[in-house]
Enzyme design. Sequence first.
Site, PDB file in Angstrom:
ATOM      1  N   GLU A   1      79.104   6.793  36.533  1.00  0.00           N
ATOM      2  CA  GLU A   1      79.836   7.778  35.718  1.00  0.00           C
ATOM      3  C   GLU A   1      79.272   7.940  34.311  1.00  0.00           C
ATOM      4  O   GLU A   1      79.423   8.983  33.686  1.00  0.00           O
ATOM      5  CB  GLU A   1      81.310   7.376  35.626  1.00  0.00           C
ATOM      6  CG  GLU A   1      82.121   7.851  36.799  1.00  0.00           C
ATOM      7  CD  GLU A   1      83.569   7.430  36.649  1.00  0.00           C
ATOM      8  OE1 GLU A   1      84.159   7.663  35.578  1.00  0.00           O
ATOM      9  OE2 GLU A   1      84.098   6.819  37.598  1.00  0.00           O
TER      10      GLU A   1
ATOM     11  N   HIS B   1      76.072   7.964  33.474  1.00  0.00           N
ATOM     12  CA  HIS B   1      75.011   8.971  33.577  1.00  0.00           C
ATOM     13  C   HIS B   1      75.620  10.363  33.760  1.00  0.00           C
ATOM     14  O   HIS B   1      75.156  11.342  33.180  1.00  0.00           O
ATOM     15  CB  HIS B   1      74.117   8.687  34.783  1.00  0.00           C
ATOM     16  CG  HIS B   1      73.358   7.402  34.707  1.00  0.00           C
ATOM     17  ND1 HIS B   1      73.629   6.337  35.527  1.00  0.00           N
ATOM     18  CD2 HIS B   1      72.334   7.015  33.917  1.00  0.00           C
ATOM     19  CE1 HIS B   1      72.794   5.337  35.255  1.00  0.00           C
ATOM     20  NE2 HIS B   1      72.007   5.724  34.277  1.00  0.00           N
TER      21      HIS B   1
ATOM     22  N   GLN C   1      67.910   1.740  21.563  1.00  0.00           N
ATOM     23  CA  GLN C   1      67.013   2.699  22.218  1.00  0.00           C
ATOM     24  C   GLN C   1      67.226   4.099  21.645  1.00  0.00           C
ATOM     25  O   GLN C   1      66.274   4.806  21.314  1.00  0.00           O
ATOM     26  CB  GLN C   1      67.280   2.693  23.727  1.00  0.00           C
ATOM     27  CG  GLN C   1      66.712   3.877  24.484  1.00  0.00           C
ATOM     28  CD  GLN C   1      66.903   3.764  25.982  1.00  0.00           C
ATOM     29  OE1 GLN C   1      66.241   2.960  26.632  1.00  0.00           O
ATOM     30  NE2 GLN C   1      67.790   4.560  26.561  1.00  0.00           N
TER      31      GLN C   1
ATOM     32  N   SER D   1      73.961   0.290  35.357  1.00  0.00           N
ATOM     33  CA  SER D   1      73.398   0.144  36.707  1.00  0.00           C
ATOM     34  C   SER D   1      73.302  -1.334  37.060  1.00  0.00           C
ATOM     35  O   SER D   1      73.375  -1.704  38.228  1.00  0.00           O
ATOM     36  CB  SER D   1      72.016   0.784  36.773  1.00  0.00           C
ATOM     37  OG  SER D   1      72.108   2.139  36.401  1.00  0.00           O
TER      38      SER D   1
HETATM   39  O1  PAF Z   1      68.029   4.141  29.367  1.00  0.00           O
HETATM   40  C1  PAF Z   1      67.294   4.170  30.379  1.00  0.00           C
HETATM   41  O2  PAF Z   1      67.756   4.248  31.514  1.00  0.00           O
HETATM   42  C2  PAF Z   1      65.781   4.096  30.209  1.00  0.00           C
HETATM   43  O3  PAF Z   1      65.428   3.232  29.180  1.00  0.00           O
HETATM   44  C3  PAF Z   1      65.141   5.474  30.019  1.00  0.00           C
HETATM   45  C4  PAF Z   1      65.601   6.149  28.738  1.00  0.00           C
HETATM   46  C5  PAF Z   1      65.462   6.358  31.215  1.00  0.00           C
HETATM   47  C6  PAF Z   1      63.600   5.326  29.939  1.00  0.00           C
HETATM   48  O4  PAF Z   1      63.093   4.745  31.084  1.00  0.00           O
END
Ligand code: PAF
Length: 278
Positions: A32, A34, A150, A183
Site C-alpha cells: 500500500e 507504493h 534517500q 517490502s
Molecule cells: O526506495 C527504493 O525502493 C529504491 O531505493 C529505489 C528508489 C527504487 C532505487 O532502487
Amino acid sequence: MKVVTTKEELARELAKLEGTRSLVMTMGALHEGHLSLVERATAETDHTIVSIFVNPLQFGPGEDYEAYPRTLDADVALLEPAGVDVVFAPEVEEMYPREPLVRINPGPVATVLEGKTRPTHFAGVLQIVHKVMNLVRPQLAYFGQKDAQQLALIRTMVADLDMNLEIRAVPIKREESGLAMSSRNSYLSQAEREDALALSRALADGKAAADASGAAGEVLAAARESIEGANVRVDYLVLVDPETFQELEAGAHGAGLLAVAAYVGPTRLIDNMEVSIA
Ligand code: PAF
C-alpha cells in the site's frame, strides 16, 4: 497498461504519451505504501510510469539482494487498476550491460546513519535513480518519506545536477499496528512482526515528548527508553536535522527527524517520524 523490459520498448511507449508524466521508482514487492505514491502520481499528472527493478548496485556484500522478494506478476496486477500507463521492469543486463565506470558520488549526507552501516548503498541508489529519470524524463517523481535520507539525497542530486524535474514526497503508510509498510516486512514471522512494533512505538513516544514541549534531549531520551528491552537490535536511534542528517544538540529547536534502524531477527528495518521541538 504496457509492461516493457527494454529501454527501446520504453522509449517507444513514452513517444505515444502526450501531456505530463510522472515516475514512481520501486524494487517491486509492492504494498500500500507504493500504491499511495502511484495514487498521487496518477492524480497529479496525465501519465504515470512505474519502474520495478531490484538494483544490485545498492546492496552491499552479505545483504539481501538474492533474497529480496521478486513478485512481478502480483505487482503488475496491483498496478493495472491503479491507472498506470507503463511499467518498466528491466533485467540487470539491460540496466548494467557492463560494470558502470562513471559513478555518482552522493556526498557527505550519505556517510551517516544508513550510509554508515551501508557505505555503498546511496551511491547505488543515485546511480539507478539518475539513469531511470534520464530514460523516462518525467516532470514529477514521487518518493516515500520512509526512506527519508534517500529522499533528501535524491532532492540534492536533482538540484546539484540541474535535473529538470520536481521531486514530491509522500508520507509513510503504516499498518494499523503502527508498523511502517515495507517490502522487507515479508521476511518477518508473526512473532517478529510483534517485536518490530518497538520501532514505531519508540518514534511515537519521542514525538509525544516533543508534542508535550520536551527539549531535544528529552525527546531522544523518551524514544530510547521506549525501545530499551525490546526484542530488537538497534543500529541507530537518533534525532537529526531533516536536511543534513546531523544529530541535533540536546538544546536544539525547530524541525527534527527521529530516525531508527534496527534488526528484528535477521531483518533490518528502518522508520522515522518528523518532530517539532519548541
Ligand atoms: O526506495 C527504493 O525502493 C529504491 O531505493 C529505489 C528508489 C527504487 C532505487 O532502487
